[in-house]
Design a protein around this motif. Structure first.
Motif, PDB file in Angstrom:
ATOM      1  N   TYR A  50       0.835  -1.199   0.000  1.00 12.95           N
ATOM      2  CA  TYR A  50       0.000   0.000   0.000  1.00 12.95           C
ATOM      3  C   TYR A  50       0.872   1.251   0.000  1.00 12.95           C
ATOM      4  N   GLU A  51       0.302   2.336  -0.529  1.00 12.84           N
ATOM      5  CA  GLU A  51       0.888   3.670  -0.431  1.00 12.84           C
ATOM      6  C   GLU A  51      -0.124   4.547   0.285  1.00 12.84           C
ATOM      7  N   LEU A  52       0.358   5.383   1.198  1.00  8.74           N
ATOM      8  CA  LEU A  52      -0.503   6.223   2.032  1.00  8.74           C
ATOM      9  C   LEU A  52      -0.002   7.660   1.993  1.00  8.74           C
ATOM     10  N   TRP A  53      -0.923   8.618   1.787  1.00  5.21           N
ATOM     11  CA  TRP A  53      -0.571  10.041   1.832  1.00  5.21           C
ATOM     12  C   TRP A  53      -1.817  10.849   2.152  1.00  5.21           C
ATOM     13  N   ALA A  54      -1.602  12.106   2.516  1.00  9.79           N
ATOM     14  CA  ALA A  54      -2.713  13.011   2.846  1.00  9.79           C
ATOM     15  C   ALA A  54      -2.592  14.281   2.029  1.00  9.79           C
ATOM     16  N   GLU A  55      -3.757  14.911   1.791  1.00  8.22           N
ATOM     17  CA  GLU A  55      -3.799  16.191   1.087  1.00  8.22           C
ATOM     18  C   GLU A  55      -4.764  17.120   1.808  1.00  8.22           C
ATOM     19  N   SER A  56      -4.390  18.394   1.812  1.00  3.92           N
ATOM     20  CA  SER A  56      -5.250  19.413   2.400  1.00  3.92           C
ATOM     21  C   SER A  56      -4.913  20.756   1.764  1.00  3.92           C
ATOM     22  N   ASN A  57      -5.937  21.455   1.282  1.00  8.76           N
ATOM     23  CA  ASN A  57      -5.771  22.779   0.661  1.00  8.76           C
ATOM     24  C   ASN A  57      -4.689  22.788  -0.425  1.00  8.76           C
ATOM     25  N   GLY A  58      -4.687  21.767  -1.254  1.00 12.36           N
ATOM     26  CA  GLY A  58      -3.750  21.696  -2.376  1.00 12.36           C
ATOM     27  C   GLY A  58      -2.338  21.276  -2.005  1.00 12.36           C
ATOM     28  N   SER A  61       1.237  15.486   1.785  1.00 11.25           N
ATOM     29  CA  SER A  61       2.251  14.952   2.705  1.00 11.25           C
ATOM     30  C   SER A  61       3.198  14.028   1.944  1.00 11.25           C
ATOM     31  N   LYS A  62       4.246  13.608   2.601  1.00 17.69           N
ATOM     32  CA  LYS A  62       5.112  12.582   2.033  1.00 17.69           C
ATOM     33  C   LYS A  62       4.334  11.273   1.980  1.00 17.69           C
ATOM     34  N   THR A  63       4.698  10.409   1.034  1.00 12.53           N
ATOM     35  CA  THR A  63       4.043   9.109   0.886  1.00 12.53           C
ATOM     36  C   THR A  63       4.706   8.084   1.793  1.00 12.53           C
ATOM     37  N   LYS A  64       3.888   7.314   2.487  1.00 11.13           N
ATOM     38  CA  LYS A  64       4.366   6.201   3.323  1.00 11.13           C
ATOM     39  C   LYS A  64       4.039   4.905   2.591  1.00 11.13           C
ATOM     40  N   ASN A  65       4.945   3.939   2.657  1.00  6.97           N
ATOM     41  CA  ASN A  65       4.747   2.646   2.003  1.00  6.97           C
ATOM     42  C   ASN A  65       4.609   1.539   3.038  1.00  6.97           C
ATOM     43  N   ILE A  66       3.660   0.635   2.800  1.00 11.04           N
ATOM     44  CA  ILE A  66       3.460  -0.534   3.644  1.00 11.04           C
ATOM     45  C   ILE A  66       3.673  -1.755   2.760  1.00 11.04           C
ATOM     46  N   SER A  67       4.660  -2.565   3.115  1.00  5.97           N
ATOM     47  CA  SER A  67       5.018  -3.735   2.316  1.00  5.97           C
ATOM     48  C   SER A  67       4.257  -4.971   2.770  1.00  5.97           C
ATOM     49  N   SER A  68       3.953  -5.837   1.822  1.00  8.87           N
ATOM     50  CA  SER A  68       3.313  -7.116   2.158  1.00  8.87           C
ATOM     51  C   SER A  68       4.273  -8.011   2.926  1.00  8.87           C
ATOM     52  N   PHE A  69       5.560  -7.719   2.899  1.00  4.93           N
ATOM     53  CA  PHE A  69       6.540  -8.517   3.625  1.00  4.93           C
ATOM     54  C   PHE A  69       6.668  -8.101   5.085  1.00  4.93           C
ATOM     55  N   GLU A  70       6.073  -6.983   5.445  1.00  3.79           N
ATOM     56  CA  GLU A  70       6.090  -6.514   6.829  1.00  3.79           C
ATOM     57  C   GLU A  70       5.224  -7.446   7.668  1.00  3.79           C
ATOM     58  N   SER A  71       5.728  -7.887   8.812  1.00  2.00           N
ATOM     59  CA  SER A  71       5.004  -8.870   9.628  1.00  2.00           C
ATOM     60  C   SER A  71       3.953  -8.242  10.545  1.00  2.00           C
ATOM     61  N   ARG A  72       4.016  -6.951  10.767  1.00  4.67           N
ATOM     62  CA  ARG A  72       3.036  -6.309  11.658  1.00  4.67           C
ATOM     63  C   ARG A  72       1.655  -6.271  11.007  1.00  4.67           C
ATOM     64  N   ASN A  73       0.634  -6.190  11.847  1.00  5.28           N
ATOM     65  CA  ASN A  73      -0.740  -6.093  11.351  1.00  5.28           C
ATOM     66  C   ASN A  73      -1.361  -4.737  11.650  1.00  5.28           C
ATOM     67  N   SER A  74      -0.695  -3.940  12.445  1.00  3.37           N
ATOM     68  CA  SER A  74      -1.215  -2.634  12.832  1.00  3.37           C
ATOM     69  C   SER A  74      -0.139  -1.578  12.576  1.00  3.37           C
ATOM     70  N   PHE A  93       0.661   5.951  11.433  1.00  4.74           N
ATOM     71  CA  PHE A  93       1.425   6.969  10.715  1.00  4.74           C
ATOM     72  C   PHE A  93       0.813   8.345  10.952  1.00  4.74           C
ATOM     73  N   ASN A  94       1.628   9.265  11.423  1.00  4.97           N
ATOM     74  CA  ASN A  94       1.244  10.665  11.475  1.00  4.97           C
ATOM     75  C   ASN A  94       1.760  11.299  10.191  1.00  4.97           C
ATOM     76  N   LEU A  95       0.872  11.948   9.460  1.00 13.63           N
ATOM     77  CA  LEU A  95       1.208  12.549   8.170  1.00 13.63           C
ATOM     78  C   LEU A  95       1.223  14.068   8.310  1.00 13.63           C
ATOM     79  N   LYS A  96       2.319  14.677   7.870  1.00 14.96           N
ATOM     80  CA  LYS A  96       2.454  16.131   7.983  1.00 14.96           C
ATOM     81  C   LYS A  96       2.266  16.755   6.601  1.00 14.96           C
ATOM     82  N   VAL A  97       1.288  17.655   6.520  1.00 18.05           N
ATOM     83  CA  VAL A  97       1.028  18.402   5.284  1.00 18.05           C
ATOM     84  C   VAL A  97       1.639  19.778   5.461  1.00 18.05           C
TER      85      VAL A  97
END
Length: 126
Positions: free
Chosen positions: A94-102, A105-118, A121-125
């Motif tokens: 997955y790729e995760l990002w936020a937008e506000s007023n044009g 934020s930076k994009t965060k990546n979640i890999s299928s190889f990551e063992s965590r389930n939770s 991410f705090n996203l700064k715009v």
């Protein structure tokens, strides 16, 4: 007579062993069936969207892109800037990002190889 006692002792030992094995199976079996009935564990992603001064952003749009299907889900942040995505596949990147007023934020990546389930991410715009 001695032979009878020996065979009775041997028989009693086997019965005791069989009883212990049966009891341990009964203790373990319900735990296995409960775990199996839950189904596959799914992932969650949550966090907060903040501005450059770390104040929460109400109404920001958080995007989550499935890199396999290229579909994009979105959530609008609450008054305290929080968001949450649930019931996500473990076998997908997955790729995760936020937008506000044009602004974005930076994009965060979640890999299928990551063992965590939770994931949190705090996203700064900016």
């Amino acid at each position: 007579m001695k032979r009878t006692r020996l065979s009775l002792r041997s028989f009693a030992g086997k019965v005791a062993l069989a009883t212990c094995l049966a009891a341990s199976c009964l203790l373990v079996a319900p735990q296995i069936s409960v775990a199996q009935s839950r189904g596959p564990v799914q992932r969650t992603i949550d966090g907060k969207v903040v501005d450059k001064s770390d104040a929460p952003l109400k109404g920001a749009v958080v995007y989550l892109k499935d890199d396999h299907t290229l579909s994009v889900m979105s959530k609008i942040t609450a008054a305290d800037g929080t968001y949450r995505f649930g019931q996500l596949s473990q076998n997908t990147d997955y790729e995760l990002w936020a937008e506000s007023n044009g602004k974005k934020s930076k994009t965060k990546n979640i890999s299928s190889f990551e063992s965590r389930n939770s994931f949190h991410f705090n996203l700064k715009v900016d």
